[in-house]
Design an enzyme around this catalytic site. Structure first.
Site, short mmCIF file in Angstrom:
data_model
loop_
_atom_site.label_atom_id
_atom_site.label_comp_id
_atom_site.label_asym_id
_atom_site.label_seq_id
_atom_site.Cartn_x
_atom_site.Cartn_y
_atom_site.Cartn_z
N SER A 294 -11.21 -55.99 22.38
CA SER A 294 -11.34 -56.67 21.35
C SER A 294 -12.08 -57.91 21.44
CB SER A 294 -9.90 -57.22 20.84
OG SER A 294 -9.86 -58.15 20.10
N TYR B 52 -1.30 -60.74 23.02
CA TYR B 52 -2.55 -60.15 22.51
C TYR B 52 -3.72 -60.33 23.38
CZ TYR B 52 -5.79 -57.37 19.45
OH TYR B 52 -6.59 -56.46 18.86
N1 NAD Z 1 -8.10 -54.69 13.22
C1 NAD Z 1 -8.78 -55.70 13.74
O1 NAD Z 1 -9.46 -56.85 13.36
C2 NAD Z 1 -8.95 -55.38 15.41
C3 NAD Z 1 -9.70 -56.17 16.15
C4 NAD Z 1 -10.21 -56.09 17.31
C5 NAD Z 1 -9.51 -55.01 18.06
N2 NAD Z 1 -8.56 -54.06 17.19
C6 NAD Z 1 -8.14 -52.81 18.01
O2 NAD Z 1 -8.14 -51.74 17.19
C7 NAD Z 1 -7.39 -50.79 17.77
C8 NAD Z 1 -6.83 -49.94 16.43
O3 NAD Z 1 -5.83 -50.87 15.62
P1 NAD Z 1 -6.22 -51.16 14.02
O4 NAD Z 1 -6.83 -52.32 13.90
O5 NAD Z 1 -6.78 -49.92 13.60
O6 NAD Z 1 -4.93 -51.20 13.46
P2 NAD Z 1 -3.70 -50.28 12.67
O7 NAD Z 1 -2.63 -50.72 12.84
O8 NAD Z 1 -4.27 -49.85 11.56
O9 NAD Z 1 -3.52 -48.70 13.82
C9 NAD Z 1 -2.92 -48.77 15.02
C10 NAD Z 1 -2.42 -47.54 15.39
O10 NAD Z 1 -1.65 -47.47 16.38
C11 NAD Z 1 -0.66 -46.71 16.39
N3 NAD Z 1 0.64 -47.07 17.59
C12 NAD Z 1 1.34 -48.43 17.55
N4 NAD Z 1 2.02 -48.29 18.48
C13 NAD Z 1 1.79 -47.09 19.10
C14 NAD Z 1 2.48 -46.44 20.23
N5 NAD Z 1 3.36 -47.11 21.15
N6 NAD Z 1 2.07 -45.24 20.35
C15 NAD Z 1 1.04 -44.50 19.92
N7 NAD Z 1 0.54 -44.96 18.81
C16 NAD Z 1 0.72 -46.31 18.27
C17 NAD Z 1 0.03 -47.05 14.93
O11 NAD Z 1 0.84 -46.33 14.42
C18 NAD Z 1 -1.38 -47.07 14.17
O12 NAD Z 1 -1.55 -45.79 13.70
C19 NAD Z 1 -6.00 -51.52 18.54
O13 NAD Z 1 -6.36 -51.29 19.92
C20 NAD Z 1 -6.38 -52.99 18.12
O14 NAD Z 1 -5.73 -54.01 18.87
C21 NAD Z 1 -8.23 -54.14 15.87
#
Ligand code: NAD
Length: 283
Positions: free
Chosen positions: A144, A157
């Site tokens: 991130s 985080y």
């Molecule tokens: N959306 C943003 O603004 C953003 C920015 C930077 C980084 N990220 C990163 O992107 C990645 C994806 O997240 P996203 O934004 O798509 O969010 P999201 O919540 O849409 O997707 C996250 C997924 O992870 C799954 N998950 C949660 N806990 C879990 C576990 N213990 N085991 C297996 N699966 C699990 C959830 O069920 C979900 O399907 C994450 O690592 C997040 O930190 C997101």
């Protein structure tokens, strides 16, 4: 890894947000998919969208918690038994919690570090030897912008994502040391719209004790939620950039250009040694 056609992509967090879009990008390139997520329904919805967009894509799913080594091992075993191995791993599952650094509970720390840090550690531990042995592979770790820049109200985080950057860089150097044909990509996006602000939906019952947010923390959390919802780059854009980076064997991916400028300013602040760098109000 230039040619992805016919190869096997493993995506943790494949049931929502970025993981779902990565699945669509990989399917569009003719890859087979193995999805791992705590959310079975989410994974089935991803496969439904994949079938619409790329009919006949071969796939498998496993309901798993990435913070548990034995469950990540079972995911690798599934890849081996079903498709003979795995070529491209996205360590992507992630969760988030707000709160002031000293107020977060042990459950907050253990839950988020379990998913965001140990989830990636176990993915690396289990899949890297398989890729080294098969003579080819690529690992993408979703870090991130928070792996570089520390905003307030996000200690848990931020700590977790700095760990993902550290692990990714060290992994790439270790693989280079042994001459392995395994690439690494460290994905560092800022905010984009997904389900991340509703991470609590995935919180296990045995880690339920969360921080009681102060007024300031509530305000900060609302700002973060709004920033995610209003993110100008879509998850589909981030996914496409990421898969292109795999094809180009590119290490860092910063989908939001401004982040690199802020990192340079942070380096300047470190050089000046005087005061903490504030990425929300950079000097
Ligand atoms: N959306 C943003 O603004 C953003 C920015 C930077 C980084 N990220 C990163 O992107 C990645 C994806 O997240 P996203 O934004 O798509 O969010 P999201 O919540 O849409 O997707 C996250 C997924 O992870 C799954 N998950 C949660 N806990 C879990 C576990 N213990 N085991 C297996 N699966 C699990 C959830 O069920 C979900 O399907 C994450 O690592 C997040 O930190 C997101």
């Amino acid at each position: 890894m230039q040619d992805l056609q016919g190869k096997v992509a493993v995506i943790t967090g494949g049931g929502s947000g970025l993981g779902r879009e990565l699945a669509l990008c990989c399917a569009a390139r003719g890859m087979k998919l193995v999805l791992g997520d705590v959310d079975e329904r989410g994974m089935q919805e991803t496969l439904r969208l994949v079938e619409d967009a790329a009919p006949g894509t071969e796939s498998a799913t496993m309901r798993l918690d990435v913070s548990k080594l034995e469950q990540v091992q079972a995911l690798a075993d599934l890849c081996k038994s079903r498709f003979g191995g795995a070529h491209l791993l996205f360590n992507n599952a992630g969760v988030s919690v707000g709160g002031a650094a000293w107020e977060n509970t042990p459950d907050d720390w253990e839950w988020v570090m379990g998913v965001n840090v140990y989830g990636v550690i176990w993915g690396v531990k289990v899949f890297t030897p398989m890729m080294i042995e098969q003579g080819e592979g690529h690992i993408v770790n979703t870090a991130s912008a928070a792996g570089w820049l520390n905003g307030p109200n996000m200690a848990v985080y931020n700590v977790s994502k700095h760990s993902v950057v550290a692990l990714s860089e060290t992994l790439a150097l270790d693989l280079r040391d042994v001459g392995a044909n395994v690439g690494v990509t460290c994905l560092c996006p800022a905010f984009f719209p997904t389900g991340i602000s509703e991470s609590e939906r995935n919180r296990p019952a045995d880690k339920a004790d969360t921080v009681a947010l102060s007024e300031v923390a509530i305000k900060r959390s609302e700002m973060t939620k709004a920033a995610v919802a209003k993110g100008k780059i879509q998850a589909s854009d981030v996914a496409e950039m990421t898969v292109k980076a795999v094809e180009a064997n590119q290490f860092y991916v910063f989908p939001h250009r401004k982040i690199k400028q802020l990192i340079a300013l942070r380096a300047q602040a470190a050089d000046n040694e005087q005061t903490v760098f504030d990425s929300l109000n950079p000097q």
